[in-house]
Write a protein that holds these residues in place. Sequence first.
Motif, PDB file in Angstrom:
ATOM      1  N   GLU A   1      19.752   5.865   7.961  1.00 36.53           N
ATOM      2  CA  GLU A   1      18.712   6.608   8.668  1.00 36.53           C
ATOM      3  C   GLU A   1      19.306   7.425   9.806  1.00 36.53           C
ATOM      4  O   GLU A   1      18.891   8.566  10.045  1.00 36.53           O
ATOM      5  CB  GLU A   1      17.666   5.639   9.218  1.00 36.53           C
ATOM      6  N   ARG A   2      20.297   6.860  10.505  1.00 38.59           N
ATOM      7  CA  ARG A   2      20.960   7.623  11.575  1.00 38.59           C
ATOM      8  C   ARG A   2      21.678   8.844  10.991  1.00 38.59           C
ATOM      9  O   ARG A   2      21.610   9.938  11.565  1.00 38.59           O
ATOM     10  CB  ARG A   2      21.952   6.727  12.329  1.00 38.59           C
ATOM     11  N   ALA A   3      22.348   8.652   9.874  1.00 37.22           N
ATOM     12  CA  ALA A   3      23.053   9.767   9.230  1.00 37.22           C
ATOM     13  C   ALA A   3      22.065  10.837   8.779  1.00 37.22           C
ATOM     14  O   ALA A   3      22.335  12.041   8.892  1.00 37.22           O
ATOM     15  CB  ALA A   3      23.873   9.259   8.049  1.00 37.22           C
ATOM     16  N   ARG A   4      20.916  10.415   8.268  1.00 37.09           N
ATOM     17  CA  ARG A   4      19.899  11.374   7.821  1.00 37.09           C
ATOM     18  C   ARG A   4      19.356  12.176   8.998  1.00 37.09           C
ATOM     19  O   ARG A   4      19.178  13.397   8.908  1.00 37.09           O
ATOM     20  CB  ARG A   4      18.747  10.635   7.124  1.00 37.09           C
ATOM     21  N   PHE A   5      19.124  11.500  10.124  1.00 39.25           N
ATOM     22  CA  PHE A   5      18.605  12.184  11.305  1.00 39.25           C
ATOM     23  C   PHE A   5      19.596  13.235  11.800  1.00 39.25           C
ATOM     24  O   PHE A   5      19.216  14.369  12.112  1.00 39.25           O
ATOM     25  CB  PHE A   5      18.324  11.155  12.408  1.00 39.25           C
ATOM     26  N   VAL A   6      20.872  12.861  11.882  1.00 41.55           N
ATOM     27  CA  VAL A   6      21.898  13.801  12.331  1.00 41.55           C
ATOM     28  C   VAL A   6      22.019  14.961  11.351  1.00 41.55           C
ATOM     29  O   VAL A   6      22.130  16.127  11.756  1.00 41.55           O
ATOM     30  CB  VAL A   6      23.250  13.081  12.495  1.00 41.55           C
ATOM     31  N   ARG A   7      21.972  14.659  10.066  1.00 39.72           N
ATOM     32  CA  ARG A   7      22.095  15.707   9.049  1.00 39.72           C
ATOM     33  C   ARG A   7      20.955  16.722   9.165  1.00 39.72           C
ATOM     34  O   ARG A   7      21.186  17.934   9.073  1.00 39.72           O
ATOM     35  CB  ARG A   7      22.105  15.074   7.657  1.00 39.72           C
ATOM     36  N   HIS A   8      19.754  16.250   9.375  1.00 41.31           N
ATOM     37  CA  HIS A   8      18.598  17.151   9.430  1.00 41.31           C
ATOM     38  C   HIS A   8      18.463  17.871  10.772  1.00 41.31           C
ATOM     39  O   HIS A   8      17.679  18.821  10.874  1.00 41.31           O
ATOM     40  CB  HIS A   8      17.314  16.382   9.130  1.00 41.31           C
ATOM     41  N   ASN A   9      19.203  17.443  11.775  1.00 47.02           N
ATOM     42  CA  ASN A   9      19.116  18.079  13.095  1.00 47.02           C
ATOM     43  C   ASN A   9      20.407  18.784  13.503  1.00 47.02           C
ATOM     44  O   ASN A   9      20.547  19.180  14.658  1.00 47.02           O
ATOM     45  CB  ASN A   9      18.723  17.046  14.151  1.00 47.02           C
ATOM     46  N   SER A  10      21.311  18.966  12.554  1.00 43.28           N
ATOM     47  CA  SER A  10      22.537  19.714  12.828  1.00 43.28           C
ATOM     48  C   SER A  10      22.232  21.209  12.793  1.00 43.28           C
ATOM     49  O   SER A  10      21.591  21.702  11.859  1.00 43.28           O
ATOM     50  CB  SER A  10      23.609  19.388  11.781  1.00 43.28           C
ATOM     51  N   SER A  11      22.692  21.912  13.805  1.00 43.07           N
ATOM     52  CA  SER A  11      22.441  23.361  13.882  1.00 43.07           C
ATOM     53  C   SER A  11      23.581  24.103  13.176  1.00 43.07           C
ATOM     54  O   SER A  11      24.438  24.695  13.815  1.00 43.07           O
ATOM     55  CB  SER A  11      22.316  23.809  15.341  1.00 43.07           C
ATOM     56  N   ASN A  12      23.574  24.038  11.837  1.00 42.02           N
ATOM     57  CA  ASN A  12      24.626  24.663  11.048  1.00 42.02           C
ATOM     58  C   ASN A  12      24.121  25.899  10.309  1.00 42.02           C
ATOM     59  O   ASN A  12      22.937  26.248  10.379  1.00 42.02           O
ATOM     60  CB  ASN A  12      25.235  23.650  10.068  1.00 42.02           C
TER      61      ASN A  12
END
Length: 219
Positions: free
Chosen positions: A51-62
């Motif tokens: 879940e932490r990885a998913r949150f970071v993935r969806h909130n990365s400004s790439n």
Amino acid sequence: MSDRLATRTPTGPVASRRPALRAAVRLRLTTAYVLLLTVTAAWLASQSHAERARFVRHNSSNVHHMELGKWWTMFTSGLVVDGVPSWAGIAAVAVVLGLAEWRWGPARAGAVFVFGHLGATLLTEGAMWVMLTLRIPGALSRARDVGISYGLVATGAYLLALGPLALRRYGLPALALALAIVWALDQQLADAGHLVALGLGALASRTAWLRTRAPAPAS
């Protein structure tokens, strides 16, 4: 007797809380941001690794999210402390942003932090987009790009550039050298972004509005 009692200075826990309360009111931007980072960090700590990885993935400004129109990730990415322990990142924000807000007020301190965060994000991701367009090896459209560090570095550079002569002469070059060494060793996107953020913070220190001190609070 009643007059003396009415004007007596409070002592004990109530009196000891007053300086902290006044500081929190004056540093309302820093206080709010630290609380927001703390709540986010506590929530992430309670989640599973996936879940932490998913949150970071969806909130990365790439680049991928920019192309999809998810520009809001440029702001939500600043809610995550990444690369260092959460307590260390939050403490750094409290000190650096707090010093800037104490001296220049919330509007100016917040403007520098946001300018550094957004400016470094746009410039680094823009460079990544150019690399992808030209098919240069090593470019990633879905790079992990979250954290508070761009705004933090820009604000730190801003403080050093407007600090005493010794800080301007030695502190700012030392910070630039340290960031350049890290970039040379790791060659990561965020490392390049830190150098960009430092330049943006130094640039912000040259504007007249951002050089003006905040008015002293009423006693």
